[in-house]
Design a protein around this motif. Sequence first.
Motif, PDB file in Angstrom:
ATOM      1  N   ASP A 174       0.804  -1.225   0.000  1.00 58.94           N
ATOM      2  CA  ASP A 174       0.000   0.000   0.000  1.00 58.94           C
ATOM      3  C   ASP A 174       0.836   1.273   0.000  1.00 58.94           C
ATOM      4  O   ASP A 174       0.425   2.284  -0.566  1.00 58.94           O
ATOM      5  N   TRP A 175       1.990   1.254   0.651  1.00 66.07           N
ATOM      6  CA  TRP A 175       2.778   2.472   0.801  1.00 66.07           C
ATOM      7  C   TRP A 175       3.505   2.896  -0.471  1.00 66.07           C
ATOM      8  O   TRP A 175       3.948   4.021  -0.598  1.00 66.07           O
ATOM      9  N   LEU A 176       3.616   2.004  -1.437  1.00 66.53           N
ATOM     10  CA  LEU A 176       4.307   2.323  -2.682  1.00 66.53           C
ATOM     11  C   LEU A 176       3.330   3.037  -3.617  1.00 66.53           C
ATOM     12  O   LEU A 176       2.428   2.424  -4.181  1.00 66.53           O
ATOM     13  N   ASN A 177       3.517   4.340  -3.763  1.00 63.03           N
ATOM     14  CA  ASN A 177       2.585   5.146  -4.548  1.00 63.03           C
ATOM     15  C   ASN A 177       3.243   5.675  -5.824  1.00 63.03           C
ATOM     16  O   ASN A 177       4.416   5.409  -6.094  1.00 63.03           O
ATOM     17  N   HIS A 178       2.476   6.429  -6.583  1.00 62.53           N
ATOM     18  CA  HIS A 178       2.952   6.982  -7.853  1.00 62.53           C
ATOM     19  C   HIS A 178       4.241   7.768  -7.662  1.00 62.53           C
ATOM     20  O   HIS A 178       5.189   7.623  -8.437  1.00 62.53           O
ATOM     21  N   THR A 179       4.293   8.593  -6.642  1.00 60.78           N
ATOM     22  CA  THR A 179       5.456   9.454  -6.429  1.00 60.78           C
ATOM     23  C   THR A 179       6.725   8.635  -6.226  1.00 60.78           C
ATOM     24  O   THR A 179       7.760   8.905  -6.853  1.00 60.78           O
ATOM     25  N   LEU A 180       6.679   7.628  -5.391  1.00 60.76           N
ATOM     26  CA  LEU A 180       7.864   6.804  -5.140  1.00 60.76           C
ATOM     27  C   LEU A 180       8.266   6.003  -6.380  1.00 60.76           C
ATOM     28  O   LEU A 180       9.454   5.871  -6.685  1.00 60.76           O
ATOM     29  N   ILE A 181       7.279   5.500  -7.094  1.00 59.87           N
ATOM     30  CA  ILE A 181       7.566   4.754  -8.322  1.00 59.87           C
ATOM     31  C   ILE A 181       8.170   5.696  -9.363  1.00 59.87           C
ATOM     32  O   ILE A 181       9.139   5.347 -10.046  1.00 59.87           O
ATOM     33  N   GLU A 182       7.618   6.890  -9.473  1.00 57.96           N
ATOM     34  CA  GLU A 182       8.127   7.879 -10.434  1.00 57.96           C
ATOM     35  C   GLU A 182       9.570   8.264 -10.116  1.00 57.96           C
ATOM     36  O   GLU A 182      10.404   8.418 -11.018  1.00 57.96           O
ATOM     37  N   ILE A 183       9.894   8.423  -8.849  1.00 56.50           N
ATOM     38  CA  ILE A 183      11.264   8.748  -8.456  1.00 56.50           C
ATOM     39  C   ILE A 183      12.212   7.616  -8.850  1.00 56.50           C
ATOM     40  O   ILE A 183      13.297   7.851  -9.404  1.00 56.50           O
ATOM     41  N   ALA A 184      11.810   6.382  -8.588  1.00 57.11           N
ATOM     42  CA  ALA A 184      12.640   5.231  -8.977  1.00 57.11           C
ATOM     43  C   ALA A 184      12.814   5.181 -10.494  1.00 57.11           C
ATOM     44  O   ALA A 184      13.927   4.975 -11.003  1.00 57.11           O
ATOM     45  N   PHE A 185      11.728   5.379 -11.215  1.00 56.78           N
ATOM     46  CA  PHE A 185      11.765   5.389 -12.679  1.00 56.78           C
ATOM     47  C   PHE A 185      12.699   6.487 -13.193  1.00 56.78           C
ATOM     48  O   PHE A 185      13.552   6.257 -14.045  1.00 56.78           O
ATOM     49  N   THR A 186      12.540   7.683 -12.640  1.00 57.35           N
ATOM     50  CA  THR A 186      13.277   8.848 -13.116  1.00 57.35           C
ATOM     51  C   THR A 186      14.771   8.766 -12.822  1.00 57.35           C
ATOM     52  O   THR A 186      15.583   9.157 -13.655  1.00 57.35           O
ATOM     53  N   PHE A 187      15.130   8.272 -11.649  1.00 59.91           N
ATOM     54  CA  PHE A 187      16.538   8.325 -11.251  1.00 59.91           C
ATOM     55  C   PHE A 187      17.300   7.009 -11.402  1.00 59.91           C
ATOM     56  O   PHE A 187      18.524   7.012 -11.361  1.00 59.91           O
ATOM     57  N   PHE A 188      16.609   5.904 -11.586  1.00 63.86           N
ATOM     58  CA  PHE A 188      17.304   4.628 -11.749  1.00 63.86           C
ATOM     59  C   PHE A 188      17.142   4.048 -13.149  1.00 63.86           C
ATOM     60  O   PHE A 188      18.100   3.576 -13.739  1.00 63.86           O
ATOM     61  N   ILE A 189      15.933   4.071 -13.657  1.00 68.59           N
ATOM     62  CA  ILE A 189      15.655   3.401 -14.926  1.00 68.59           C
ATOM     63  C   ILE A 189      15.962   4.297 -16.125  1.00 68.59           C
ATOM     64  O   ILE A 189      16.673   3.896 -17.045  1.00 68.59           O
ATOM     65  N   ILE A 190      15.448   5.506 -16.120  1.00 67.23           N
ATOM     66  CA  ILE A 190      15.612   6.405 -17.263  1.00 67.23           C
ATOM     67  C   ILE A 190      17.075   6.712 -17.593  1.00 67.23           C
ATOM     68  O   ILE A 190      17.446   6.692 -18.769  1.00 67.23           O
ATOM     69  N   PRO A 191      17.925   6.994 -16.626  1.00 64.29           N
ATOM     70  CA  PRO A 191      19.330   7.233 -17.015  1.00 64.29           C
ATOM     71  C   PRO A 191      19.948   6.053 -17.769  1.00 64.29           C
ATOM     72  O   PRO A 191      20.665   6.252 -18.763  1.00 64.29           O
ATOM     73  N   VAL A 192      19.640   4.848 -17.357  1.00 62.61           N
ATOM     74  CA  VAL A 192      20.161   3.665 -18.042  1.00 62.61           C
ATOM     75  C   VAL A 192      19.560   3.584 -19.442  1.00 62.61           C
ATOM     76  O   VAL A 192      20.279   3.377 -20.433  1.00 62.61           O
ATOM     77  N   VAL A 193      18.259   3.757 -19.530  1.00 59.88           N
ATOM     78  CA  VAL A 193      17.575   3.702 -20.830  1.00 59.88           C
ATOM     79  C   VAL A 193      18.169   4.726 -21.794  1.00 59.88           C
ATOM     80  O   VAL A 193      18.484   4.397 -22.946  1.00 59.88           O
ATOM     81  N   LEU A 194      18.348   5.950 -21.333  1.00 60.93           N
ATOM     82  CA  LEU A 194      18.848   6.996 -22.227  1.00 60.93           C
ATOM     83  C   LEU A 194      20.291   6.741 -22.654  1.00 60.93           C
ATOM     84  O   LEU A 194      20.645   6.975 -23.810  1.00 60.93           O
ATOM     85  N   MET A 195      21.124   6.257 -21.740  1.00 60.84           N
ATOM     86  CA  MET A 195      22.504   5.963 -22.117  1.00 60.84           C
ATOM     87  C   MET A 195      22.557   4.833 -23.146  1.00 60.84           C
ATOM     88  O   MET A 195      23.333   4.906 -24.107  1.00 60.84           O
ATOM     89  N   LEU A 196      21.723   3.825 -22.963  1.00 58.20           N
ATOM     90  CA  LEU A 196      21.677   2.728 -23.943  1.00 58.20           C
ATOM     91  C   LEU A 196      21.148   3.209 -25.282  1.00 58.20           C
ATOM     92  O   LEU A 196      21.714   2.911 -26.341  1.00 58.20           O
ATOM     93  N   TYR A 197      20.064   3.957 -25.239  1.00 59.33           N
ATOM     94  CA  TYR A 197      19.445   4.473 -26.471  1.00 59.33           C
ATOM     95  C   TYR A 197      20.434   5.330 -27.260  1.00 59.33           C
ATOM     96  O   TYR A 197      20.602   5.148 -28.470  1.00 59.33           O
ATOM     97  N   LEU A 198      21.097   6.243 -26.581  1.00 55.13           N
ATOM     98  CA  LEU A 198      22.009   7.153 -27.270  1.00 55.13           C
ATOM     99  C   LEU A 198      23.310   6.463 -27.689  1.00 55.13           C
ATOM    100  O   LEU A 198      23.839   6.739 -28.767  1.00 55.13           O
ATOM    101  N   GLU A 199      23.813   5.579 -26.863  1.00 59.80           N
ATOM    102  CA  GLU A 199      25.076   4.895 -27.161  1.00 59.80           C
ATOM    103  C   GLU A 199      24.983   4.043 -28.424  1.00 59.80           C
ATOM    104  O   GLU A 199      25.901   4.011 -29.239  1.00 59.80           O
ATOM    105  N   TYR A 200      23.893   3.355 -28.579  1.00 53.28           N
ATOM    106  CA  TYR A 200      23.777   2.400 -29.679  1.00 53.28           C
ATOM    107  C   TYR A 200      22.972   2.943 -30.868  1.00 53.28           C
ATOM    108  O   TYR A 200      22.640   2.183 -31.777  1.00 53.28           O
ATOM    109  N   PHE A 201      22.669   4.243 -30.854  1.00 52.60           N
ATOM    110  CA  PHE A 201      21.937   4.835 -31.975  1.00 52.60           C
ATOM    111  C   PHE A 201      22.783   4.652 -33.242  1.00 52.60           C
ATOM    112  O   PHE A 201      23.963   4.976 -33.258  1.00 52.60           O
ATOM    113  N   PRO A 202      22.181   4.126 -34.312  1.00 51.95           N
ATOM    114  CA  PRO A 202      22.956   3.830 -35.535  1.00 51.95           C
ATOM    115  C   PRO A 202      23.582   5.084 -36.145  1.00 51.95           C
ATOM    116  O   PRO A 202      22.973   6.148 -36.171  1.00 51.95           O
ATOM    117  N   LYS A 203      24.785   4.914 -36.610  1.00 53.68           N
ATOM    118  CA  LYS A 203      25.503   6.022 -37.266  1.00 53.68           C
ATOM    119  C   LYS A 203      25.116   6.127 -38.738  1.00 53.68           C
ATOM    120  O   LYS A 203      25.207   7.191 -39.327  1.00 53.68           O
TER     121      LYS A 203
END
Length: 171
Positions: free
Chosen positions: A58-87
């Motif tokens: 019950d205690w895990l709400n949108h705000t906590l999930i959004e913080i985890a998404f924003t600071f843990f998942i998105i940086p990894v996603v963006l680095m992977l997306y940009l690193e392997y973007f085709p030349k």
Amino acid sequence: MYLLVVIVVYIIFAIKFVKWKKWKEYYPTIQFYIICNLLYNFLFYQHTLWKYKAVTVDWLNHTLIEIAFTFFIIPVVLMLYLEYFPKEKGRGFLYLMVWVAYFSVIEYLFKTKGLFVYENGWSTWWSLLFNIITFTVIRIHYKNALAAFLVSAPIIAILLLFFHPALHDLK
């Protein structure tokens, strides 16, 4: 529980696939995404278009999930997306669409499990379009930050017109 699994998966992706020597190259684009995402969540916390919902605790709400998404998942996603973007020319669009499909399928799966909820007129189709725009603007920002700001402004205005109440109604 789902959040912990997702974070662990992205930590594994970060360890195996991110070229950490180049993190400073991606840092401005990661900041751009984080600032835009947090600003949206701050300004429209009473009128969101989507929200995360935990089903295990019950205690895990949108705000906590959004913080985890924003600071843990998105940086990894963006680095992977940009690193392997085709030349090579012509392959970028297909690559972008693979990422859009990946994000859209994950969102759909989370939606069917009740972990992702649409609100205020948002739908799967709007998310698909939003993912296309997001990944496009991320690439634009990486290449030219000013251009990304110029492209983002009218997109934000259109989203505000379609989905949000008048600004004076905000808290």
